[in-house]
Design a protein around this motif. Structure first.
Motif, PDB file in Angstrom:
ATOM      1  N   ASN A  75      31.311  -8.270 -12.002  1.00 34.03           N
ATOM      2  CA  ASN A  75      32.884  -8.356 -11.527  1.00 34.03           C
ATOM      3  C   ASN A  75      33.345  -7.246 -11.577  1.00 34.03           C
ATOM      4  OD1 ASN A  75      32.350 -11.208 -11.751  1.00 34.03           O
ATOM      5  ND2 ASN A  75      32.806 -11.620 -13.737  1.00 34.03           N
ATOM      6  N   PRO A  76      34.449  -7.198 -10.730  1.00 28.67           N
ATOM      7  CA  PRO A  76      35.097  -5.878 -10.766  1.00 28.67           C
ATOM      8  C   PRO A  76      36.278  -5.871 -11.627  1.00 28.67           C
ATOM      9  CG  PRO A  76      35.821  -7.426  -8.894  1.00 28.67           C
ATOM     10  CD  PRO A  76      34.640  -8.099  -9.571  1.00 28.67           C
ATOM     11  N   VAL A  77      36.978  -4.985 -12.026  1.00 27.54           N
ATOM     12  CA  VAL A  77      38.187  -5.086 -12.795  1.00 27.54           C
ATOM     13  C   VAL A  77      39.223  -5.816 -11.791  1.00 27.54           C
ATOM     14  CG1 VAL A  77      40.050  -3.630 -13.798  1.00 27.54           C
ATOM     15  CG2 VAL A  77      37.650  -2.935 -14.028  1.00 27.54           C
ATOM     16  N   ASN A  78      39.892  -6.336 -12.320  1.00 29.06           N
ATOM     17  CA  ASN A  78      41.120  -7.166 -11.305  1.00 29.06           C
ATOM     18  C   ASN A  78      41.924  -6.422 -10.518  1.00 29.06           C
ATOM     19  OD1 ASN A  78      42.200  -9.735 -10.671  1.00 29.06           O
ATOM     20  ND2 ASN A  78      44.237  -9.001 -11.885  1.00 29.06           N
ATOM     21  N   ASP A  79      41.853  -6.728  -9.242  1.00 36.04           N
ATOM     22  CA  ASP A  79      42.522  -5.970  -8.216  1.00 36.04           C
ATOM     23  C   ASP A  79      42.325  -4.614  -8.187  1.00 36.04           C
ATOM     24  OD1 ASP A  79      43.832  -8.426  -7.545  1.00 36.04           O
ATOM     25  OD2 ASP A  79      45.672  -8.199  -9.014  1.00 36.04           O
ATOM     26  N   GLN A  80      41.368  -4.047  -8.304  1.00 40.18           N
ATOM     27  CA  GLN A  80      40.952  -2.629  -8.233  1.00 40.18           C
ATOM     28  C   GLN A  80      39.966  -2.483  -7.312  1.00 40.18           C
ATOM     29  OE1 GLN A  80      42.564  -0.132 -10.166  1.00 40.18           O
ATOM     30  NE2 GLN A  80      43.778  -1.932 -10.531  1.00 40.18           N
ATOM     31  N   ASP A  81      39.366  -3.229  -6.500  1.00 40.17           N
ATOM     32  CA  ASP A  81      38.501  -3.225  -5.551  1.00 40.17           C
ATOM     33  C   ASP A  81      38.687  -3.385  -4.089  1.00 40.17           C
ATOM     34  OD1 ASP A  81      36.807  -2.469  -7.862  1.00 40.17           O
ATOM     35  OD2 ASP A  81      35.007  -3.334  -6.784  1.00 40.17           O
ATOM     36  N   GLY A  82      39.969  -3.409  -3.849  1.00 41.60           N
ATOM     37  CA  GLY A  82      40.648  -3.656  -2.429  1.00 41.60           C
ATOM     38  C   GLY A  82      40.367  -4.962  -1.852  1.00 41.60           C
ATOM     39  N   GLY A  83      40.546  -5.078  -0.624  1.00 44.03           N
ATOM     40  CA  GLY A  83      40.324  -6.342   0.233  1.00 44.03           C
ATOM     41  C   GLY A  83      41.716  -7.130  -0.093  1.00 44.03           C
ATOM     42  N   GLU A  84      41.477  -8.447  -0.060  1.00 45.48           N
ATOM     43  CA  GLU A  84      42.540  -9.230   0.290  1.00 45.48           C
ATOM     44  C   GLU A  84      43.185  -9.219  -1.133  1.00 45.48           C
ATOM     45  OE1 GLU A  84      43.845 -13.562   1.886  1.00 45.48           O
ATOM     46  OE2 GLU A  84      41.749 -13.311   1.036  1.00 45.48           O
ATOM     47  N   PRO A  94      13.459 -16.104  -5.941  1.00 44.08           N
ATOM     48  CA  PRO A  94      12.347 -15.790  -7.137  1.00 44.08           C
ATOM     49  C   PRO A  94      10.985 -16.158  -7.008  1.00 44.08           C
ATOM     50  CG  PRO A  94      13.822 -17.747  -7.674  1.00 44.08           C
ATOM     51  CD  PRO A  94      14.396 -17.298  -6.237  1.00 44.08           C
ATOM     52  N   GLU A  95      10.438 -16.870  -5.909  1.00 40.12           N
ATOM     53  CA  GLU A  95       9.491 -17.287  -5.424  1.00 40.12           C
ATOM     54  C   GLU A  95       8.460 -16.089  -4.895  1.00 40.12           C
ATOM     55  OE1 GLU A  95       9.022 -21.017  -3.681  1.00 40.12           O
ATOM     56  OE2 GLU A  95      10.025 -22.032  -5.088  1.00 40.12           O
ATOM     57  N   ARG A  96       9.424 -15.308  -4.416  1.00 34.51           N
ATOM     58  CA  ARG A  96       8.858 -14.108  -3.620  1.00 34.51           C
ATOM     59  C   ARG A  96       9.089 -12.628  -4.307  1.00 34.51           C
ATOM     60  NH1 ARG A  96       6.102 -13.638   0.856  1.00 34.51           N
ATOM     61  NH2 ARG A  96       7.891 -11.983   1.809  1.00 34.51           N
ATOM     62  N   VAL A  97      10.161 -12.583  -5.043  1.00 33.83           N
ATOM     63  CA  VAL A  97      10.625 -11.144  -5.705  1.00 33.83           C
ATOM     64  C   VAL A  97      11.400 -11.550  -6.837  1.00 33.83           C
ATOM     65  CG1 VAL A  97      12.931 -11.282  -4.302  1.00 33.83           C
ATOM     66  CG2 VAL A  97      11.674  -9.203  -4.758  1.00 33.83           C
ATOM     67  N   SER A  98      10.919 -10.393  -7.821  1.00 34.77           N
ATOM     68  CA  SER A  98      11.557 -10.599  -8.994  1.00 34.77           C
ATOM     69  C   SER A  98      12.628  -9.557  -9.300  1.00 34.77           C
ATOM     70  CB  SER A  98      10.603 -10.317 -10.220  1.00 34.77           C
ATOM     71  OG  SER A  98       9.899  -9.295 -10.235  1.00 34.77           O
ATOM     72  N   PHE A  99      13.759  -9.662 -10.057  1.00 38.95           N
ATOM     73  CA  PHE A  99      14.878  -8.818 -10.356  1.00 38.95           C
ATOM     74  C   PHE A  99      14.620  -8.208 -11.717  1.00 38.95           C
ATOM     75  CE2 PHE A  99      18.890  -7.456 -11.603  1.00 38.95           C
ATOM     76  CZ  PHE A  99      19.404  -6.623 -10.646  1.00 38.95           C
ATOM     77  N   THR A 100      14.639  -7.047 -12.008  1.00 33.35           N
ATOM     78  CA  THR A 100      14.440  -6.319 -13.457  1.00 33.35           C
ATOM     79  C   THR A 100      15.939  -6.327 -13.954  1.00 33.35           C
ATOM     80  OG1 THR A 100      12.451  -5.082 -12.303  1.00 33.35           O
ATOM     81  CG2 THR A 100      13.672  -4.247 -14.382  1.00 33.35           C
ATOM     82  N   ASP A 101      15.923  -7.179 -14.800  1.00 33.96           N
ATOM     83  CA  ASP A 101      17.182  -7.086 -15.708  1.00 33.96           C
ATOM     84  C   ASP A 101      17.078  -6.057 -16.677  1.00 33.96           C
ATOM     85  OD1 ASP A 101      18.963  -9.231 -14.518  1.00 33.96           O
ATOM     86  OD2 ASP A 101      17.186 -10.242 -15.101  1.00 33.96           O
ATOM     87  N   ARG A 102      18.272  -5.136 -16.777  1.00 37.77           N
ATOM     88  CA  ARG A 102      18.269  -4.163 -17.631  1.00 37.77           C
ATOM     89  C   ARG A 102      19.577  -3.993 -18.089  1.00 37.77           C
ATOM     90  NH1 ARG A 102      15.717  -0.550 -15.017  1.00 37.77           N
ATOM     91  NH2 ARG A 102      13.550  -1.067 -15.952  1.00 37.77           N
ATOM     92  N   ALA A 103      20.103  -4.311 -19.333  1.00 32.27           N
ATOM     93  CA  ALA A 103      21.612  -4.371 -19.952  1.00 32.27           C
ATOM     94  C   ALA A 103      22.088  -3.088 -19.971  1.00 32.27           C
ATOM     95  CB  ALA A 103      21.476  -4.978 -21.278  1.00 32.27           C
ATOM     96  N   GLY A 104      23.376  -3.281 -19.817  1.00 27.71           N
ATOM     97  CA  GLY A 104      24.215  -2.087 -19.903  1.00 27.71           C
ATOM     98  C   GLY A 104      25.170  -1.905 -18.699  1.00 27.71           C
ATOM     99  N   GLY A 105      24.833  -2.700 -17.400  1.00 25.66           N
ATOM    100  CA  GLY A 105      25.753  -2.637 -16.273  1.00 25.66           C
ATOM    101  C   GLY A 105      27.026  -3.378 -16.447  1.00 25.66           C
ATOM    102  N   ASP A 106      28.133  -2.808 -16.190  1.00 24.15           N
ATOM    103  CA  ASP A 106      29.424  -3.352 -16.218  1.00 24.15           C
ATOM    104  C   ASP A 106      30.280  -2.580 -15.226  1.00 24.15           C
ATOM    105  OD1 ASP A 106      30.722  -1.216 -17.446  1.00 24.15           O
ATOM    106  OD2 ASP A 106      30.283  -2.028 -19.395  1.00 24.15           O
ATOM    107  N   SER A 107      31.521  -3.114 -15.141  1.00 24.08           N
ATOM    108  CA  SER A 107      32.471  -2.743 -14.168  1.00 24.08           C
ATOM    109  C   SER A 107      32.826  -1.373 -14.165  1.00 24.08           C
ATOM    110  CB  SER A 107      33.851  -3.873 -13.967  1.00 24.08           C
ATOM    111  OG  SER A 107      34.234  -3.640 -15.210  1.00 24.08           O
ATOM    112  N   THR A 108      32.895  -0.884 -15.145  1.00 25.50           N
ATOM    113  CA  THR A 108      33.464   0.827 -15.494  1.00 25.50           C
ATOM    114  C   THR A 108      32.274   1.892 -16.005  1.00 25.50           C
ATOM    115  OG1 THR A 108      33.943   0.201 -17.854  1.00 25.50           O
ATOM    116  CG2 THR A 108      35.927  -0.171 -15.842  1.00 25.50           C
ATOM    117  N   THR A 109      31.104   1.274 -16.017  1.00 24.90           N
ATOM    118  CA  THR A 109      29.978   2.159 -16.511  1.00 24.90           C
ATOM    119  C   THR A 109      29.173   2.383 -15.472  1.00 24.90           C
ATOM    120  OG1 THR A 109      29.832   0.926 -18.649  1.00 24.90           O
ATOM    121  CG2 THR A 109      27.864   2.469 -18.130  1.00 24.90           C
TER     122      THR A 109
END
Length: 608
Positions: free
Chosen positions: A382-391, A404-419
């Protein structure tokens, strides 16, 4: 109806406009007697009589505009001079519904003004007008002056002269050379009755009841009937916008490759959204070119299919979910990974602090399943509210869909809108510090703009890094028909800085693992030949795979008669060197009047 103060967003394009419409008075009021229309128009874009009062200017009424905020009529002198640079037509701005009829012979007393559609800040050219008119009707039922026929022979192959450096690059003061430059030719016809015949449509009918045709059917023609925009120095001179002068209910719903058979006739105008426009009192008959939406082939079991698709401000209130789902399932053949751009939050443009987009994405996934596609999973931040332009209030962002039947996603914690996501080297392999993560979200290059979304995927045991982008729009750039030549592309500054950050992040991955499979994709909002693309590619870190297509097939967007590349999939050397990849720009939207997005999706298939 098109109007003097039409309010709308410019897609992307080549140039958005801003500011209010304005009238520029260039000289002190004076008095000028016994002038004709060609004296008012003069031999430059600015009237030599601007700001002066003119008396009893004679002419025949050739067209009426009784709608919008630009009400008035066109006046044309049936007795022209012998100077091809001086137009014989002029618009008379009445401000209310004109009280004359086509074919009336009239004299007009008023003030000569230069009106800039959209306001001076747009850089647009001005329209010479007579304002505050007193109109005297001499007779009625006269023949309208025969239209000037605009065709491949009459329009020069050179687009425009360079602007006068002493005038900040403006062409306004330059003497018109209508036999040498296309824009000078169109300007020399401003306000006159003109005609095109059997003109091929090169941008389909838009929501504002206008389309684009070419009078040069062989000029940079694309495989499906459009006209390619291939470089800044290779303009398409035969492009002309068509609007309807009067009721628009019967305006043709045209696609690229259709033809307006017969004659399309009316006054030559210049407006805020597209420049020179034939405002038709007579429209040709639409003949279909039979254009069909494309379908890409299904990936093989060993091929990874990765797509990018701008779904144009999608939110739960939209009625296009089923159509988007059908496009993904049938036209794109259910790619393994889909980067979606312009996914809005759960209440769309309502600006109440909502940033979650789960309802939006899950509604699309459910529609995909209903259309016979896979049950995609998804990742986003999620973006920070009203910080990513657009409408405003929409909080658009990029979203990864993956099967997921064809490809997997590697989840690794720590990602957020400002880091900021980083890259580490683990057991000789590159690894993201967070997955999903955002690339340099705190950098000023992303101010009021979408931050890239990075993620790690695994296909058949091999890691693929995907970076989803939606770079800064072209809003604020001057139009191709601006008075400043070459036009200023002010939006490039931010986009270049963004491209440099994406390239640097890719280099971080490649520094950790030289043979890493890296894909940077999305709505780059710039052309394959642009400096933005060159910065993204850098010194070989990435390569825009659309360049693997024949030139006549390299387009993802259609703006003002120019088919162009805005959406790209760029690949790292390991993917390019492998050579076992296939690229497809799947034309399902940009060429059609009933488009569900203004972008065509792109698909890359390869074997990691």
């Amino acid at each position: 109806m098109p109007s003097r103060s039409s309010a709308r967003l410019a897609a992307l394009t080549v140039a958005a406009v801003c500011g209010a419409a304005s009238t520029v008075v260039l000289t002190s009021p004076a008095h000028a007697d016994s002038v004709r229309v060609h004296d008012i128009q003069g031999t430059t874009r600015i009237s030599p009589l601007a700001g002066q009062k003119v008396t009893d200017v004679p002419g025949i009424v050739t067209g009426l505009r009784g709608y919008g905020s630009s009400k008035g009529f066109w006046l044309q002198d049936p007795t022209p001079d012998d100077d091809p640079a001086t137009s014989e037509g002029v618009f008379v701005f009445t401000s209310s519904a004109p009280k004359v009829a086509v074919g009336d012979s009239v004299t007009v007393t008023g003030t000569v003004s230069e009106y800039v559609p959209g306001g001076a800040a747009t850089g647009n050219q001005s329209v010479t007008e007579i304002t505050k008119p007193t109109v005297t009707t001499l007779s009625t039922g006269n023949a309208v002056p025969a239209p000037v026929r605009i065709n491949a022979r009459s329009v020069p192959s050179r687009y425009t002269p360079a602007g006068d450096t002493a005038a900040a690059g403006s062409v306004n003061g330059l003497t018109l050379r209508p036999r040498r430059y296309a824009l000078d030719y169109y300007e020399s016809l401003e306000g006159m009755n003109v005609q095109v015949s059997d003109a091929r449509v090169i941008t389909g009918t838009d929501p504002y009841t206008e389309l684009w045709v070419t009078v040069k059917p062989h000029e940079h023609r694309t495989a499906r009937g459009g006209t390619l925009y291939g470089s800044y120095t290779s303009q398409n001179t035969g492009r002309l916008q068509i609007q309807s002068l009067g009721a628009t209910a019967d305006f043709p719903q045209a696609n690229v490759g259709d033809t307006l058979k017969g004659s399309t006739t009316g006054p030559m105008d210049y407006n805020q959204f597209g420049g020179y426009t034939l405002v038709a009192s007579e429209l040709g008959t639409l003949k279909s070119g039979g254009l069909q939406r494309e379908t890409t082939r299904k990936q093989s079991s060993r091929e990874l299919a990765v797509a990018t698709y701008n779904v144009e401000n999608l939110d739960p209130s939209d009625a296009t979910f089923d159509q988007h789902a059908a496009a993904i399932v049938h036209n794109l053949s259910s790619p393994d990974i889909v980067s979606l751009e312009e996914i809005q939050d759960d209440n769309g443009a309502t600006d109440d602090g909502t940033v979650d987009a789960g309802k939006t994405v899950n509604k699309l996934i459910d529609a995909i399943v209903a259309a016979g596609g896979p049950t995609y999973e998804w990742r986003s931040i999620n973006p920070v509210n009203d910080q990513d332009g657009g409408e405003p209030g929409g909080n658009i962002r990029q979203v990864f869909l993956f099967n997921p039947e064809r490809v997997s996603f590697t989840d690794r914690a720590g990602g957020d809108s400002t880091t900021a996501v980083g890259v580490t080297k683990v057991h000789g392999k590159a690894q993201l510090t967070a997955s999903p993560g955002r690339v340099a979200p705190g950098d000023t290059a992303w101010a009021n703009s979408r931050k890239p979304l990075a993620g790690e995927f695994v296909f058949r045991g091999r890691t693929v890094f995907v970076i989803a982008n939606h770079l800064n729009s072209k809003g604020g750039d001057q139009g191709l028909t601006a008075q400043y030549q070459p036009p200023t592309r002010s939006s490039e500054v931010q986009r270049h800085a963004q491209a440099a950050l994406v390239n640097a992040f890719v280099k971080d991955i490649l520094s950790a693992q030289k043979n890493a499979n890296v894909i940077a994709l999305g709505d780059m909002n710039d052309f394959d030949f642009s400096d933005t693309a060159k910065i993204l590619e850098g010194d070989g870190a990435l390569w825009s795979a659309i360049k693997s297509l024949p030139k006549s097939e390299r387009y993802t967007y259609d703006y003002q008669g120019n088919q162009q590349v805005l959406d790209q999939i760029l690949v790292s050397p390991a993917i390019r060197r492998g050579g076992d990849f296939a690229y497809d720009s799947v034309h399902i939207n940009s060429e059609f009047h009933d488009q569900i997005s203004d972008h065509d999706p792109q698909v890359l298939r390869f074997r990691p």
